[in-house]
Design a protein around this motif. Structure first.
Motif: not given
Length: 160
Positions: A114-128, A136-149
């Motif tokens: 939830y923090w990475a996808t900004e669905a919930r605010p990140t607590p201060a101790e983890f907001d680094t 930024e990586f989770a936003k997937n601005r290049n629209r890569e297909q991320r279906l598996r590891q």
């Protein structure tokens, strides 16, 4: 001509089905379920996260790569393993420590997601800076297909 014979049990089967129908539970919606008491939930406390100041950087990178791939939920397995592939080799010692804390201190993997996808605010101790990189990586601005590891062959390639 072939003689046609009727199954003498047919009427009995039909009668039995008719009589047992009220006893057999029917599929489908049967109303709302009662509220969950939560009494059957067992909370297992996790050991507190501890920094490993004497861990060699390559060992830390290898451990964090493994821990990024082996999460409790598929969404984080994919997100964190791809993030680790792209970023772990470039992170300095302090960033690796912050990433280690981020993925290992919270007891609930959904919080990290939830923090990475900004669905919930990140607590201060983890907001680094590392959390900002993950968001930024989770936003997937290049629209890569991320279906598996990612496959692990990239470990044997020189870093970019």
């Amino acid at each position: 001509p072939v003689p046609v014979t009727l199954n003498p049990l047919f009427p009995l089967c039909s009668l039995r089905r008719h009589l047992l129908r009220p006893l057999i539970p029917q599929r489908g919606y049967r109303g709302d379920s009662p509220t969950d008491s939560g009494k059957d939930v067992l909370e297992i406390p996790l050991p507190p996260w501890q920094e490993r100041p004497d861990e060699p950087l390559e060992t830390k990178r290898a451990r964090l790569l493994y821990e990024s791939r082996k999460r409790g939920m598929l969404e984080n397995c994919i997100l964190l393993s791809l993030f680790a592939k792209e970023n772990l080799a470039r992170m300095n010692k302090e960033q690796l420590n912050r990433y280690d804390r981020l993925i290992n201190e919270p007891s609930n993997d959904w919080d990290i997601y939830y923090w990475a996808t900004e669905a919930r605010p990140t607590p201060a101790e983890f907001d680094t800076d590392v959390m900002a990189m993950l968001r930024e990586f989770a936003k997937n601005r290049n629209r890569e297909q991320r279906l598996r590891q990612p496959d692990l062959e990239y470990l044997f390639e020189p870093p970019r």
